[in-house]
Write an enzyme that holds these catalytic residues in place. Structure first.
Site, mmCIF file in Angstrom:
data_model
loop_
_atom_site.group_PDB
_atom_site.id
_atom_site.type_symbol
_atom_site.label_atom_id
_atom_site.label_comp_id
_atom_site.label_asym_id
_atom_site.label_seq_id
_atom_site.Cartn_x
_atom_site.Cartn_y
_atom_site.Cartn_z
ATOM 1 C CG HIS A 277 -8.065 -0.653 -1.060
ATOM 2 N ND1 HIS A 277 -7.281 -1.409 -1.903
ATOM 3 C CD2 HIS A 277 -7.468 0.564 -0.974
ATOM 4 C CE1 HIS A 277 -6.262 -0.666 -2.307
ATOM 5 N NE2 HIS A 277 -6.350 0.529 -1.756
ATOM 6 C CB SER B 211 0.212 6.464 -8.712
ATOM 7 O OG SER B 211 0.325 5.055 -8.799
ATOM 8 N N GLY C 170 -0.746 1.730 -7.005
ATOM 9 C CA GLY C 170 0.547 1.086 -6.797
ATOM 10 C C GLY C 170 1.329 0.868 -8.083
ATOM 11 C CD GLU D 102 -8.006 4.089 -3.735
ATOM 12 O OE1 GLU D 102 -7.051 4.771 -3.379
ATOM 13 O OE2 GLU D 102 -8.195 2.929 -3.339
ATOM 14 C CG ASN E 232 -4.380 1.926 2.368
ATOM 15 O OD1 ASN E 232 -4.139 1.276 3.387
ATOM 16 N ND2 ASN E 232 -4.808 1.375 1.241
ATOM 17 C CD1 TRP E 233 0.169 4.855 6.127
ATOM 18 C CD2 TRP E 233 0.839 4.122 8.132
ATOM 19 N NE1 TRP E 233 0.475 5.951 6.882
ATOM 20 C CE2 TRP E 233 0.884 5.533 8.131
ATOM 21 C CE3 TRP E 233 1.213 3.448 9.298
ATOM 22 C CZ2 TRP E 233 1.287 6.274 9.234
ATOM 23 C CZ3 TRP E 233 1.619 4.174 10.399
ATOM 24 C CH2 TRP E 233 1.657 5.575 10.368
ATOM 25 C CE LYS E 234 -1.845 0.376 -0.984
ATOM 26 N NZ LYS E 234 -1.929 0.046 -2.378
ATOM 27 N N GLY F 130 -1.469 5.711 -1.055
ATOM 28 C CA GLY F 130 -0.826 4.477 -0.602
ATOM 29 C C GLY F 130 0.663 4.705 -0.408
ATOM 30 N N GLY F 131 1.452 4.304 -1.405
ATOM 31 C CA GLY F 131 2.917 4.336 -1.308
ATOM 32 C C GLY F 131 3.494 5.623 -0.742
ATOM 33 C CD GLU G 250 -3.980 -2.971 -2.419
ATOM 34 O OE1 GLU G 250 -3.922 -2.941 -1.178
ATOM 35 O OE2 GLU G 250 -3.346 -2.175 -3.154
HETATM 36 C C1 PEP Z 1 -4.233 2.967 -2.201
HETATM 37 O O1 PEP Z 1 -3.695 2.159 -1.501
HETATM 38 O O2 PEP Z 1 -5.422 3.223 -2.014
HETATM 39 C C2 PEP Z 1 -3.452 3.643 -3.247
HETATM 40 C C3 PEP Z 1 -4.056 4.553 -3.978
HETATM 41 O O3 PEP Z 1 -2.137 3.295 -3.393
HETATM 42 P P1 PEP Z 1 -1.011 4.084 -4.235
HETATM 43 O O4 PEP Z 1 -1.082 5.519 -3.818
HETATM 44 O O5 PEP Z 1 0.295 3.434 -3.843
HETATM 45 O O6 PEP Z 1 -1.316 3.911 -5.689
#
Ligand code: PEP
Length: 252
Positions: A95, A213, A173, A167, A9-11, A234-235, A97
């Site tokens: 998600h 993460s 994040g 999640e 997930n590049w956000k 994500g990251g 967010e």
């Molecule tokens: C996400 O965006 O769904 C996520 C899990 O981010 P991260 O891996 O950065 O915690």
């Protein structure tokens, strides 16, 4: 058997040019891998070009969001029909967010999931508790509500095309990953919920990803858990070597 799935997930990151550089690098690093579904979810503006670049590769395209209506007076929104048109196969919905920053409700997320299935797109349906909810002992209630409301009106057969992503909000994040045991416990609980809502066969067949993460250093331990079928990243999905290492998690 549930085929593993690793989704990035590049956000809100990367211009079109940067997105294309990343997918070119991923195509090189991930050539020939066919024992996991590999997915990237760039921003809307990069979807078209990324779709062209991914064509014929082993990487599929996802969008990060959608609106449940097909067309109409919904300024600024993008529908499943348009996402399919541009080459998406999956769409992330629910998600944290979007739930937290944009006030999305279980009911709204449920409408999106129905709408995606009508277009034969596969929802990656995110659920998860906040730290406060976990510390107050409400984690199981929250997961139960999110699963039951989010999947309301769904036939068991539809679950073949739905992927769930657990999640924990406190792990997204933040660099704080759930321990293997915490993640395994939540996943087993979610699978039990699916058995209650649908049936054992459906629960056994549904893929449940872990997100929060995930990195090269922790993916092997997470993926070794019975009920963890993949990762939503994500990251660490923004760097080709890291994402490739996650896709190459240690197989048992
Ligand atoms: C996400 O965006 O769904 C996520 C899990 O981010 P991260 O891996 O950065 O915690």
């Amino acid at each position: 058997m549930r085929k593993p799935m690793i989704a990035g997930n590049w956000k809100l990151h990367k211009t079109v040019e940067e997105a294309l550089d990343l997918v070119e690098a991923l195509k090189d690093e991930l050539t020939g891998i066919d024992d996991a579904d590999i997915i990237v979810a760039p921003v809307f503006t990069a979807l078209g070009k990324v779709a062209e670049t991914l064509s014929g590769s082993n990487i599929s395209l996802a969008a990060q969001n959608c609106y449940p209506e097909k067309t109409g007076a919904f300024t600024g929104e993008v529908s499943p029909m348009l996402l399919k048109d541009i080459g998406c196969r999956y769409v992330i919905v629910g998600h944290s967010e979007r739930r937290q920053l944009f006030g999305e409700s279980d009911e709204f997320i449920n409408r999106k999931i129905h709408s995606l299935l009508e277009e034969e797109l596969q929802p990656i349906f995110c659920i998860g508790e906040t730290l406060e909810e976990r510390e107050n002992g409400r984690m199981y209630d929250i997961l139960t509500r999110q699963v039951k409301e989010g999947l309301k009106g769904m036939e068991a057969a539809a679950m073949r095309n739905i992927v769930i992503a657990y999640e924990p909000v406190w792990a997204i994040g933040t660099g704080k990953t759930a321990t293997d045991e915490q993640a395994a416990e939540a996943h087993a609980f979610i699978r039990g919920l699916l058995q209650g809502v649908f049936d054992q066969e459906t629960a056994d067949a549904t893929r449940i990803l872990y997100g929060g993460s995930v990195k090269p250093e922790n993916v092997d331990g997470l993926m070794a858990q019975d009920d963890i079928d993949g990762a939503l990243v994500g990251g660490a999905s923004l760097k080709a070597p890291d994402f490739a290492r996650i896709v190459r998690f240690k197989r048992n």
